[in-house]
Design a protein around this motif. Structure first.
Motif, PDB file in Angstrom:
ATOM      1  N   PHE A   1      -5.598   9.828  -7.563  1.00 21.52           N
ATOM      2  CA  PHE A   1      -6.040   9.702  -6.162  1.00 21.52           C
ATOM      3  C   PHE A   1      -4.887  10.050  -5.227  1.00 21.52           C
ATOM      4  O   PHE A   1      -4.282   9.224  -4.580  1.00 21.52           O
ATOM      5  CB  PHE A   1      -6.584   8.301  -5.844  1.00 21.52           C
TER       6      PHE A   1
ATOM      7  N   THR B   1      -3.129  10.716  -2.238  1.00 26.54           N
ATOM      8  CA  THR B   1      -3.436  10.469  -0.836  1.00 26.54           C
ATOM      9  C   THR B   1      -3.040  11.656   0.033  1.00 26.54           C
ATOM     10  O   THR B   1      -1.952  12.187  -0.102  1.00 26.54           O
ATOM     11  CB  THR B   1      -2.692   9.207  -0.360  1.00 26.54           C
TER      12      THR B   1
ATOM     13  N   GLN C   1      -7.644  -3.800  -2.236  1.00 20.65           N
ATOM     14  CA  GLN C   1      -7.570  -3.694  -3.693  1.00 20.65           C
ATOM     15  C   GLN C   1      -7.900  -2.268  -4.096  1.00 20.65           C
ATOM     16  O   GLN C   1      -8.896  -1.714  -3.648  1.00 20.65           O
ATOM     17  CB  GLN C   1      -8.589  -4.633  -4.343  1.00 20.65           C
ATOM     18  N   ARG C   2      -7.042  -1.684  -4.907  1.00 16.39           N
ATOM     19  CA  ARG C   2      -7.316  -0.340  -5.416  1.00 16.39           C
ATOM     20  C   ARG C   2      -7.847  -0.474  -6.836  1.00 16.39           C
ATOM     21  O   ARG C   2      -7.184  -1.055  -7.699  1.00 16.39           O
ATOM     22  CB  ARG C   2      -6.022   0.483  -5.406  1.00 16.39           C
ATOM     23  N   TYR C   3      -9.040   0.027  -7.046  1.00 18.83           N
ATOM     24  CA  TYR C   3      -9.659  -0.052  -8.371  1.00 18.83           C
ATOM     25  C   TYR C   3      -9.887   1.339  -8.932  1.00 18.83           C
ATOM     26  O   TYR C   3     -10.061   2.303  -8.193  1.00 18.83           O
ATOM     27  CB  TYR C   3     -11.022  -0.719  -8.288  1.00 18.83           C
TER      28      TYR C   3
ATOM     29  N   THR D   1      -2.772  -4.369  -5.405  1.00 14.30           N
ATOM     30  CA  THR D   1      -3.298  -4.996  -4.200  1.00 14.30           C
ATOM     31  C   THR D   1      -2.243  -4.888  -3.111  1.00 14.30           C
ATOM     32  O   THR D   1      -1.056  -4.761  -3.391  1.00 14.30           O
ATOM     33  CB  THR D   1      -3.612  -6.485  -4.427  1.00 14.30           C
TER      34      THR D   1
ATOM     35  N   THR E   1     -12.554   6.121  -8.087  1.00 14.42           N
ATOM     36  CA  THR E   1     -11.568   5.165  -7.577  1.00 14.42           C
ATOM     37  C   THR E   1     -11.995   4.717  -6.194  1.00 14.42           C
ATOM     38  O   THR E   1     -12.725   5.418  -5.496  1.00 14.42           O
ATOM     39  CB  THR E   1     -10.157   5.775  -7.555  1.00 14.42           C
ATOM     40  N   ARG E   2     -11.566   3.518  -5.829  1.00 13.12           N
ATOM     41  CA  ARG E   2     -11.972   3.007  -4.514  1.00 13.12           C
ATOM     42  C   ARG E   2     -10.911   2.048  -3.992  1.00 13.12           C
ATOM     43  O   ARG E   2     -10.195   1.405  -4.764  1.00 13.12           O
ATOM     44  CB  ARG E   2     -13.311   2.281  -4.618  1.00 13.12           C
ATOM     45  N   LEU E   3     -10.808   1.991  -2.679  1.00 13.07           N
ATOM     46  CA  LEU E   3      -9.922   1.047  -2.015  1.00 13.07           C
ATOM     47  C   LEU E   3     -10.824   0.107  -1.225  1.00 13.07           C
ATOM     48  O   LEU E   3     -11.537   0.542  -0.327  1.00 13.07           O
ATOM     49  CB  LEU E   3      -8.977   1.796  -1.078  1.00 13.07           C
ATOM     50  N   THR E   4     -10.787  -1.162  -1.585  1.00 14.77           N
ATOM     51  CA  THR E   4     -11.704  -2.119  -0.969  1.00 14.77           C
ATOM     52  C   THR E   4     -10.924  -3.118  -0.126  1.00 14.77           C
ATOM     53  O   THR E   4      -9.907  -3.629  -0.570  1.00 14.77           O
ATOM     54  CB  THR E   4     -12.467  -2.887  -2.071  1.00 14.77           C
TER      55      THR E   4
ATOM     56  N   GLU F   1      -8.332  10.544   0.224  1.00 10.61           N
ATOM     57  CA  GLU F   1      -8.051  11.155  -1.068  1.00 10.61           C
ATOM     58  C   GLU F   1      -9.125  12.196  -1.321  1.00 10.61           C
ATOM     59  O   GLU F   1     -10.301  11.903  -1.180  1.00 10.61           O
ATOM     60  CB  GLU F   1      -8.129  10.122  -2.208  1.00 10.61           C
TER      61      GLU F   1
ATOM     62  N   TYR G   1       0.986   5.696  -4.359  1.00  7.15           N
ATOM     63  CA  TYR G   1      -0.051   6.392  -3.629  1.00  7.15           C
ATOM     64  C   TYR G   1      -0.174   7.843  -4.072  1.00  7.15           C
ATOM     65  O   TYR G   1      -0.977   8.586  -3.562  1.00  7.15           O
ATOM     66  CB  TYR G   1       0.224   6.333  -2.132  1.00  7.15           C
TER      67      TYR G   1
END
Ligand SMILES: *[C@@H]1O[C@H](CO)[C@@H](O)[C@H](O)[C@H]1NC(C)=O
Ligand SMILES: *[C@@H]1O[C@H](CO)[C@@H](O)[C@H](O)[C@H]1NC(C)=O
Ligand SMILES: *[C@@H]1O[C@H](CO)[C@@H](O)[C@H](O)[C@H]1NC(C)=O
Ligand SMILES: *[C@@H]1O[C@H](CO)[C@@H](O)[C@H](O)[C@H]1NC(C)=O
Ligand SMILES: *[C@@H]1O[C@H](CO)[C@@H](O)[C@H](O)[C@H]1NC(C)=O
Ligand SMILES: *[C@@H]1O[C@H](CO)[C@@H](O)[C@H](O)[C@H]1NC(C)=O
Ligand SMILES: *[C@@H]1O[C@H](CO)[C@@H](O)[C@H](O)[C@H]1NC(C)=O
Ligand SMILES: *[C@@H]1O[C@H](CO)[C@@H](O)[C@H](O)[C@H]1NC(C)=O
Ligand SMILES: *[C@@H]1O[C@H](CO)[C@@H](O)[C@H](O)[C@H]1NC(C)=O
Length: 813
Positions: free
Chosen positions: A232, A234, A267-269, A282, A256-259, A248, A227
């Protein structure tokens, strides 16, 4: 009159026609003024072309939704306005109604969605910011926090930088993620992910009202490399120990994104240069992450098989279910608590603490007070520090079942918990330990006919001491068996040359066999090490406490007069160097085996570095110190031995540099400075050696004069890293894993200690396909070579002033 009316009618409809035509073309850039409207087909685009707002149909849906997506990847929608209320047909319009709010109208001018707000502002303007936030602000306002309204206050299924999750105390809304129903339907699905401030802050993923996953906020986010990636970082905001926000900060160079996806997985992309999304990780990561996987009072251990076990003092609630790997009904006490005197606690180390269902929290209490307090209350069944930073403080007490405990060496988010046991269970734990030991000693002694009163007395004294210590709460502390000199002499055929399997500066190593058939390795330490008896015992006892499947086990020691010996378990598969550098034997270690070995070594070293009680720096990590057991599981040996012999040399600098040339970091070899990062350097060398099957020292290449590190660095920079791989791995290798090992290896051998990753990051980077690895910088010692011929001097004497050479068991020469 009539004609005038007609004229007015004509004029106004002409004007509206005119204006709508005009408006259609006037929508450009990122703002929507109060006299404008956005129709299906029009879009707003943020200044740097990061985000786009408009109408879309998700997947195969025929409905239209107003949403925000990435301009570069329009199929990734970050926010949906009318997720509850889709529009049929292409007549949707977004406008600013009156002076108040954004409204979305359908073909029959009904309000499908609106941004409600209380304040009236003259001619408000909507703008799509580069962060992906759609904001509405008054004419008098500049871009600031005082937006009339912002889409970030209403998250959907995605957290992007700057979007805050938590308790918004301005709108008094709880901001959390909700999954979509399906890829075609953005309406709220059953999964949520939100901040939970019940007791101590946690993040909880739920399906409906059922918890699926939880994580402790403070520990996890402060300590985990996962993290705290620079891309990113946090950020957490607290108010009176409540977690107000987690987010973030916006970083313009990173997408970047957390879905929270439709099946309840986070899922962190991150967006790569080719404009496709790389999955970084994930959550939940594995079965042990599933909430309460092992049922009440069970503990989940991901490296064990089966995964679930009952806590000490507990047995399966239903043995039949347990036998068929159904853990859900968990465990019950084998003997109920009776609250009589003699009850105590057993310590379970390095776990994710159980969920806070029934609990009491007192942040002012010390751990000692906590124990007393818990003991006083009959229904208190466990306690732990509530705050492990800064040496530990605060008191958490559990009442009722303990749910969702997992053991993990992967991150720093674990801590110790003390579980209450009845007096009988505590006695039996010790009795069984003692019985085993007594049987062993009796057997040994009897066979050898040296059953002296002294041995027995010694035994009893040790046991009494141990029991006393045990009652002070350290139930798991391990007493170290003392072996009799004659026992060891008999086991090693009187230290015969035939039994000698290695020799180092600390003395020779012998293979032996006890009368119980157990094979042992005996290290007979040179006399005159200058260490006192007590000191020796203390050191040995602390090493004996280190227990990890990737560390070789110390079985005991033997002290007789000047004589000091250490007795280890014997490893039948010799050591790693026996395999990897040998052309024939190297084929026995296929890639998957090698990778398992790499992971094992990394975990063992992580344990040494992070064990809070000792924090051992190995200082001589090398292939010959990695022993392999029956199943080729790697065991680090010689850990902490350097410490034993460096009693007077504390902390970070030593004049006696002990190590092995080729594995030593520059700062250690040159300045004698050592730290956990010097071990990381050695590990990096070892990684590259395991991949390449070549020794760093003694490496030759026709094209250049670099050592293995330099060679790896050259290949890396030419994008040919895979050529480093041992040819015999060609068929078995997984290229991405090999590449990853090489990159991690290079990161570990970087010149500056502060650039090298900590072991927790190393383990994480090795173990996670999705982890993003930094680019390595130039390694230390990559051109330096020794003038001594490498084949004859794999250990360079020049580094061992005083003539010390580290001990090497089973060194294949
Ligand atoms: C819309 O309003 C802006 C100022 O708020 C003004 O400059 C522009 O002329 C107006 N456009 C129309 C079509 O009325
Ligand atoms: C918008 O605000 C202005 C000034 O406050 C007011 O004159 C105007 O009537 C308002 N317009 C609407 C549609 O409410
Ligand atoms: C617009 O929405 C209203 C209310 O939701 C609905 O009754 C109407 O049929 C919708 N019109 C169109 C064209 O979908
Ligand atoms: C906003 O409006 C919706 C209806 O469009 C209503 O359900 C909701 O309670 C309103 N929220 C606030 C904060 O006024
Ligand atoms: C909102 O939270 C901030 C800290 O994040 C705090 O300073 C402020 O007092 C809070 N406001 C209210 C109304 O609680
Ligand atoms: C933004 O991300 C880049 C790439 O990871 C990082 O190097 C940089 O430090 C970040 N900038 C800030 C201000 O955090
Ligand atoms: C959610 O993510 C997990 C892990 O990446 C994946 O296996 C699963 O297929 C995803 N579910 C959907 C519906 O996309
Ligand atoms: C024990 O703790 C529980 C939970 O905090 C409390 O309800 C109960 O009164 C306590 N009992 C005693 C004897 O202190
Ligand atoms: C936890 O302990 C650290 C170090 O003692 C201290 O700085 C911090 O404020 C503590 N946190 C809480 C919530 O008590």
């Amino acid at each position: 009159m009539e004609s005038q009316a007609f004229f007015i009618f004509f004029f106004s409809s002409f004007a509206s026609l005119l204006s709508s035509t005009f408006l259609k073309f006037s929508i450009a850039g990122d703002t929507l003024a109060s006299n404008q409207s956005l129709r299906d087909g029009d879009t707003l685009v943020s200044t740097s072309q990061r985000f786009e707002l408009g109408f879309f149909s998700p997947g195969s849906s025929k409905f239209r939704y107003l949403g925000i997506w990435y301009k570069a990847t329009p199929d990734i929608v970050v926010w949906v306005a009318n997720r509850h209320n889709p529009i049929t047909g292409l007549q949707g319009v977004l406008t600013i109604s009156g002076n108040r709010s954004l409204v979305l109208l359908n073909g029959t001018q009904s309000i499908v969605w609106s941004s409600n707000l209380s304040r009236v502002e003259e001619s408000p303007v909507a703008q799509l910011l580069d962060s992906g936030n759609l904001v509405l602000f008054g004419k008098t306002e500049t871009y600031s926090d005082s937006f009339l309204w912002q889409s970030f206050d209403f998250p959907c299924n995605m957290r992007i930088p700057d979007l805050k999750m938590g308790e918004n105390n301005r709108t008094s809304l709880d901001q959390y993620l909700t999954s979509w129903k399906s890829a075609d339907d953005p309406s709220p699905g059953e999964f949520t992910y939100r901040v939970d401030n019940h007791g101590l802050p946690q993040l909880v993923l739920r399906m409906g009202s059922i918890k699926k996953y939880r994580t402790w906020v403070k520990l996890t986010f402060i300590n985990l490399p996962l993290y705290n990636n620079p891309a990113f970082k946090t950020t957490l905001e607290f108010n009176n120990n409540r977690l107000i926000y987690i987010y973030e900060p916006y970083n313009s160079s990173v997408f970047t994104r957390l879905t929270l996806n439709e099946s309840g997985v986070l899922q962190r992309y991150i967006l790569n240069k080719k404009n496709t999304w790389d999955l970084m990780f994930t959550v939940p990561r594995d079965l042990c992450d599933s909430y309460g996987y092992c049922g009440p009072n069970g503990i989940c251990r991901i490296y064990k098989s089966p995964l679930c076990e009952c806590l000490k003092g507990f047995i399966p609630n239903s043995q039949q279910e347990w036998d068929v790997l159904d853990w859900s009904s968990g465990c019950v006490r084998s003997v109920p608590l009776d609250c009589q005197n003699g009850e105590g606690f057993v310590k379970v180390v390095q776990v994710k603490l159980p969920d806070l269902l029934e609990f009491r929290l007192n942040i002012g209490m010390s751990i000692k007070e906590c124990e007393e307090e818990c003991l006083k209350n009959c229904s208190c069944i466990a306690y732990a520090n509530s705050n492990i930073s800064g040496g530990g403080s605060g008191c958490l007490m559990w009442f009722g079942d303990l749910i969702d405990i997992r053991e993990s060496f992967q991150d720093n988010s674990e801590q110790d918990i003390y579980i209450r046991l009845p007096a009988s269970a505590i006695d039996s734990i010790h009795d069984s330990n003692n019985k085993k030991r007594l049987v062993k000693i009796l057997l040994l002694s009897a066979t050898l006919g040296i059953l002296t009163l002294g041995t027995v007395c010694g035994c009893i004294i040790m046991k009494v001491k141990a029991k006393r210590r045990a009652l002070n709460g350290k139930k798991e502390s391990l007493e170290l068996p003392l072996f009799d000199f004659t026992t060891i002499a008999a086991a090693t055929s009187n230290f015969s040359d035939a039994n000698m399997i290695g020799e180092g500066g600390f003395g020779p190593v012998y293979k032996g066999k006890l009368s119980t058939e157990q094979e042992i390795a005996v290290k007979r330490l040179s006399k005159g090490s200058g260490q006192g008896l007590e000191e020796f015992k203390n050191e040995v006892t602390s090493i004996a406490k280190l227990q990890h499947r990737n560390l070789v086990r110390l079985l005991g020691c033997c002290i007789q007069g000047e004589e000091r010996m250490l007795i280890y378990e014997y490893m039948c598969n010799k050591s790693l160097n026996y395999f990897i550098y040998d052309q024939n034997r190297s084929t026995l270690l296929a890639w998957q085996k090698r990778f398992d070995i790499v992971m094992g070594i990394a975990r063992g070293l992580l344990y040494l570095h992070q064990d809070s009680r000792l924090r051992i720096i190995h200082r001589d990590l090398k292939a010959s110190n990695i022993l392999l057991d029956n199943d080729l599981i790697p065991k680090i040996s010689d850990f902490g031995l350097a410490r034993i012999f460096e009693g007077e040399q504390i902390c970070a600098k030593t004049k006696r540099v002990i190590g092995t040339y080729g594995y030593m970091s520059p700062e250690y070899a040159i300045d004698g400075k050592f730290s956990v990062k010097s071990d990381v350097f050695s590990l990096g060398v070892l990684l590259l050696e395991i991949v390449s099957g070549k020794r760093n020292r003694g490496f030759h290449h026709p094209d250049h004069h670099h050592n293995l590190l330099g060679h790896a660095w050259l290949l890396w920079n030419e994008d040919r890293a895979l050529e480093l791989m041992d040819a015999c791995l060609k068929d078995s290798c997984v290229e991405s894993q090999v590449q990853r090992c090489i990159q991690v290896g290079l990161l570990c051998v970087q010149k500056l200690p502060q650039d090298r990753p900590a072991m927790s990051s190393v383990v994480f980077m090795l173990g996670n396909e999705e982890a993003i690895l930094p680019q390595p910088k130039q390694p230390g010692f990559f051109i330096e070579r020794s003038s001594i011929d490498a084949d004859t001097a794999t250990r360079s004497e020049e580094f061992y002033r005083n003539g010390e050479v580290p001990i090497t068991i089973l060194d294949a020469r």
